[in-house]
Write a protein that holds these residues in place. Structure first.
Motif, PDB file in Angstrom:
ATOM      1  N   PRO A 143      19.474  64.416  35.529  1.00 12.52           N
ATOM      2  CA  PRO A 143      19.391  64.470  34.065  1.00 12.52           C
ATOM      3  C   PRO A 143      20.341  63.470  33.419  1.00 12.52           C
ATOM      4  O   PRO A 143      21.472  63.282  33.879  1.00 12.52           O
ATOM      5  N   VAL A 144      19.864  62.864  32.361  1.00 12.60           N
ATOM      6  CA  VAL A 144      20.682  61.915  31.603  1.00 12.60           C
ATOM      7  C   VAL A 144      21.253  62.650  30.391  1.00 12.60           C
ATOM      8  O   VAL A 144      20.486  63.255  29.626  1.00 12.60           O
ATOM      9  N   PRO A 145      22.549  62.653  30.191  1.00 16.93           N
ATOM     10  CA  PRO A 145      23.118  63.341  29.018  1.00 16.93           C
ATOM     11  C   PRO A 145      22.549  62.790  27.717  1.00 16.93           C
ATOM     12  O   PRO A 145      22.133  61.630  27.629  1.00 16.93           O
ATOM     13  N   ALA A 146      22.517  63.655  26.703  1.00 16.77           N
ATOM     14  CA  ALA A 146      21.982  63.252  25.400  1.00 16.77           C
ATOM     15  C   ALA A 146      22.812  62.123  24.808  1.00 16.77           C
ATOM     16  O   ALA A 146      24.044  62.207  24.755  1.00 16.77           O
ATOM     17  N   GLN A 147      22.119  61.093  24.374  1.00 17.38           N
ATOM     18  CA  GLN A 147      22.765  59.925  23.789  1.00 17.38           C
ATOM     19  C   GLN A 147      22.399  59.853  22.303  1.00 17.38           C
ATOM     20  O   GLN A 147      21.241  60.011  21.931  1.00 17.38           O
ATOM     21  N   PHE A 205      26.233  57.698  40.804  1.00 20.45           N
ATOM     22  CA  PHE A 205      26.975  57.459  39.569  1.00 20.45           C
ATOM     23  C   PHE A 205      26.522  56.162  38.901  1.00 20.45           C
ATOM     24  O   PHE A 205      26.432  56.083  37.666  1.00 20.45           O
ATOM     25  N   ALA A 206      26.198  55.155  39.692  1.00 22.62           N
ATOM     26  CA  ALA A 206      25.733  53.886  39.131  1.00 22.62           C
ATOM     27  C   ALA A 206      24.394  54.056  38.419  1.00 22.62           C
ATOM     28  O   ALA A 206      24.188  53.525  37.316  1.00 22.62           O
ATOM     29  N   VAL A 207      23.483  54.798  39.027  1.00 24.29           N
ATOM     30  CA  VAL A 207      22.178  55.033  38.392  1.00 24.29           C
ATOM     31  C   VAL A 207      22.356  55.842  37.113  1.00 24.29           C
ATOM     32  O   VAL A 207      21.695  55.591  36.096  1.00 24.29           O
ATOM     33  N   SER A 208      23.257  56.822  37.112  1.00 23.78           N
ATOM     34  CA  SER A 208      23.492  57.642  35.917  1.00 23.78           C
ATOM     35  C   SER A 208      24.016  56.795  34.760  1.00 23.78           C
ATOM     36  O   SER A 208      23.537  56.905  33.620  1.00 23.78           O
ATOM     37  N   GLN A 209      25.003  55.931  35.028  1.00 26.21           N
ATOM     38  CA  GLN A 209      25.555  55.101  33.963  1.00 26.21           C
ATOM     39  C   GLN A 209      24.535  54.086  33.455  1.00 26.21           C
ATOM     40  O   GLN A 209      24.445  53.830  32.249  1.00 26.21           O
ATOM     41  N   MET A 210      23.749  53.519  34.365  1.00 30.31           N
ATOM     42  CA  MET A 210      22.724  52.574  33.935  1.00 30.31           C
ATOM     43  C   MET A 210      21.658  53.255  33.085  1.00 30.31           C
ATOM     44  O   MET A 210      21.159  52.690  32.113  1.00 30.31           O
ATOM     45  N   ALA A 211      21.319  54.503  33.427  1.00 26.66           N
ATOM     46  CA  ALA A 211      20.333  55.242  32.645  1.00 26.66           C
ATOM     47  C   ALA A 211      20.847  55.526  31.234  1.00 26.66           C
ATOM     48  O   ALA A 211      20.104  55.417  30.248  1.00 26.66           O
ATOM     49  N   GLN A 212      22.135  55.856  31.096  1.00 29.25           N
ATOM     50  CA  GLN A 212      22.689  56.145  29.777  1.00 29.25           C
ATOM     51  C   GLN A 212      22.715  54.899  28.894  1.00 29.25           C
ATOM     52  O   GLN A 212      22.333  54.948  27.719  1.00 29.25           O
ATOM     53  N   THR A 213      23.156  53.794  29.441  1.00 27.65           N
ATOM     54  CA  THR A 213      23.202  52.558  28.644  1.00 27.65           C
ATOM     55  C   THR A 213      21.799  52.066  28.291  1.00 27.65           C
ATOM     56  O   THR A 213      21.566  51.584  27.174  1.00 27.65           O
ATOM     57  N   SER A 260      20.094  51.606  24.526  1.00 23.35           N
ATOM     58  CA  SER A 260      19.453  50.351  24.138  1.00 23.35           C
ATOM     59  C   SER A 260      18.029  50.577  23.654  1.00 23.35           C
ATOM     60  O   SER A 260      17.592  49.965  22.674  1.00 23.35           O
ATOM     61  N   ILE A 261      17.298  51.446  24.333  1.00 24.59           N
ATOM     62  CA  ILE A 261      15.907  51.683  23.943  1.00 24.59           C
ATOM     63  C   ILE A 261      15.827  52.414  22.617  1.00 24.59           C
ATOM     64  O   ILE A 261      14.859  52.261  21.857  1.00 24.59           O
ATOM     65  N   ILE A 262      16.838  53.242  22.287  1.00 22.51           N
ATOM     66  CA  ILE A 262      16.856  53.923  20.984  1.00 22.51           C
ATOM     67  C   ILE A 262      17.017  52.905  19.857  1.00 22.51           C
ATOM     68  O   ILE A 262      16.340  52.974  18.832  1.00 22.51           O
ATOM     69  N   LEU A 278      11.754  50.150  33.597  1.00 17.09           N
ATOM     70  CA  LEU A 278      11.986  48.761  33.991  1.00 17.09           C
ATOM     71  C   LEU A 278      13.455  48.354  33.800  1.00 17.09           C
ATOM     72  O   LEU A 278      14.025  47.640  34.628  1.00 17.09           O
ATOM     73  N   MET A 279      14.068  48.826  32.722  1.00 18.33           N
ATOM     74  CA  MET A 279      15.460  48.479  32.460  1.00 18.33           C
ATOM     75  C   MET A 279      16.398  49.046  33.524  1.00 18.33           C
ATOM     76  O   MET A 279      17.387  48.419  33.896  1.00 18.33           O
ATOM     77  N   ILE A 280      16.104  50.237  34.043  1.00 15.94           N
ATOM     78  CA  ILE A 280      16.972  50.844  35.056  1.00 15.94           C
ATOM     79  C   ILE A 280      16.647  50.297  36.442  1.00 15.94           C
ATOM     80  O   ILE A 280      17.539  50.122  37.290  1.00 15.94           O
ATOM     81  N   ASP A 281      15.377  50.012  36.694  1.00 13.97           N
ATOM     82  CA  ASP A 281      14.967  49.606  38.043  1.00 13.97           C
ATOM     83  C   ASP A 281      15.412  48.183  38.386  1.00 13.97           C
ATOM     84  O   ASP A 281      15.604  47.876  39.569  1.00 13.97           O
ATOM     85  N   SER A 282      15.593  47.343  37.383  1.00 16.48           N
ATOM     86  CA  SER A 282      15.969  45.943  37.675  1.00 16.48           C
ATOM     87  C   SER A 282      17.292  45.835  38.422  1.00 16.48           C
ATOM     88  O   SER A 282      17.360  45.185  39.475  1.00 16.48           O
ATOM     89  N   PRO A 283      18.392  46.450  37.966  1.00 13.39           N
ATOM     90  CA  PRO A 283      19.629  46.360  38.766  1.00 13.39           C
ATOM     91  C   PRO A 283      19.642  47.298  39.968  1.00 13.39           C
ATOM     92  O   PRO A 283      20.374  47.064  40.939  1.00 13.39           O
ATOM     93  N   ALA A 284      18.851  48.369  39.929  1.00 15.23           N
ATOM     94  CA  ALA A 284      18.877  49.334  41.028  1.00 15.23           C
ATOM     95  C   ALA A 284      18.218  48.797  42.283  1.00 15.23           C
ATOM     96  O   ALA A 284      18.475  49.335  43.376  1.00 15.23           O
ATOM     97  N   VAL A 285      17.377  47.757  42.164  1.00 15.73           N
ATOM     98  CA  VAL A 285      16.738  47.194  43.360  1.00 15.73           C
ATOM     99  C   VAL A 285      17.787  46.627  44.303  1.00 15.73           C
ATOM    100  O   VAL A 285      17.693  46.766  45.536  1.00 15.73           O
ATOM    101  N   GLY A 286      18.824  45.990  43.784  1.00 18.88           N
ATOM    102  CA  GLY A 286      19.883  45.444  44.628  1.00 18.88           C
ATOM    103  C   GLY A 286      20.759  46.496  45.262  1.00 18.88           C
ATOM    104  O   GLY A 286      21.572  46.181  46.156  1.00 18.88           O
TER     105      GLY A 286
END
Length: 306
Positions: free
Chosen positions: A71-75, A110-118, A122-124, A145-153
């Motif tokens: 789950p991604v915390p409410a932003q 933790f990296a995926v969680s922080q990327m999802a929040q940012t 941005s999408i909001i 797409l925004m989260i998957d781009s850095p997560a591929v590496g």
């Protein structure tokens, strides 16, 4: 001597058993084992089942290959049309490369969680309020797409991203409720006006048909009476057609003319033209007042032939 040899054999056997127990590892079906030998990554990835490592030299780390629900915390953010909203989401991802997940990033969760929040913030800021409420499929794809781009590496694959809830201010909720109520009222009035138009057209067609066949009006009147009588009411309202009133009015106007013609026939020859011209003009009387009753009518003089 023999006792010492036996003791040595027993000690070696115990040490071998302990070494085997220390080297034995079991990898579950949904896991993969990554072996580090003296800190260096071994190329072979251990699959599920029983495996052996070198004690005190190798270190086995297990990586879960299942899909992780995070789950991604409410932003809280401001949309493109200047509305403050709070949005929360959920991310589904899994590890596709165990070695990269351990080496490329310190903690891939933790990296995926922080990327999802940012990415969610941005999408909001790039979306309108209407898109957040009604066009979520497109926003979910963009967020994925925004989260998957850095997560591929990192050896991680983002399976899907879903926006769960959009929290609006109370003032905005009231404004949207008034807007929805006004829109529904507008549609109701349009539908009512359209129904009235269609009904008027049908009534005009029915009136034209009844004008061609006058008996249809009488049948319709009888049908209306039957419909009213079926309700078992104590009061019966019977409508009178306008054509009947006009017929009675024409009859009332024709009665005085017939009476004057009868009087001229019984009293003798009609008056000549000079006499009619010499007679003073009488004021016109209404048709209903010119019709005397039988008791009020005076006898007319009769001419007697000698």
């Amino acid at each position: 001597m023999v006792d010492a040899l036996v003791t040595l054999i027993v000690v070696l056997a115990c040490l071998g058993a302990l070494g085997a127990l220390a080297a034995a590892r079991v990898v579950k079906q949904y896991e993969r084992g990554v072996v580090f030998r003296l800190g260096r990554l071994r190329s072979d990835i251990r699959g599920p089942g029983f495996t052996m490592i070198t004690p005190m030299v190798d270190r086995l780390q297990k990586v879960n290959m299942q899909i992780v629900t995070m789950p991604v915390p409410a932003q809280e953010g401001i949309t493109r049309d200047n509305v403050t909203v709070r949005v929360d989401a959920v991310v589904y991802f899994k590890v596709v490369d165990p070695a990269e997940a351990l080496i490329a990033v310190e903690d891939y969760r933790f990296a995926v969680s922080q990327m999802a929040q940012t990415s969610l913030r941005s999408i909001i800021g790039k979306s309108d309020l209407d898109d957040l409420l009604s066009n979520r499929e497109k926003l979910n794809q963009g967020l994925e797409l925004m989260i998957d781009s850095p997560a591929v590496g990192w050896g991680v694959h983002i399976d899907r991203v879903e926006i769960k809830d959009v929290s609006l201010p109370e003032t905005m909720k009231r404004s949207m409720a008034r807007q929805a109520e006004a829109d529904r009222e507008r549609r109701a009035r349009v539908i009512n006006a359209d129904a009235e138009l269609q009904a008027s057209r049908k009534l005009a067609d029915a009136a034209a048909q009844m004008a061609d066949t006058p008996s249809a009006l009488q049948l319709r009147l009888l049908q209306t009476v039957m419909a009213v009588a079926a309700e078992k009411n104590s009061t019966l309202v019977l409508p009178i057609p306008v054509e009947l009133l006009r017929f009675l009015e024409r009859g009332a106007q024709e009665i005085p003319a017939a009476a004057r013609a009868e009087g001229e026939t019984e009293g003798g020859a009609p008056a000549t033209a000079p006499e009619r011209e010499a007679a003073p003009a009488q004021p016109a009387q209404p048709a209903r007042q010119a019709m005397p009753t039988l008791t009020e009518r005076e006898p007319e003089p009769r001419a007697v032939d000698r």
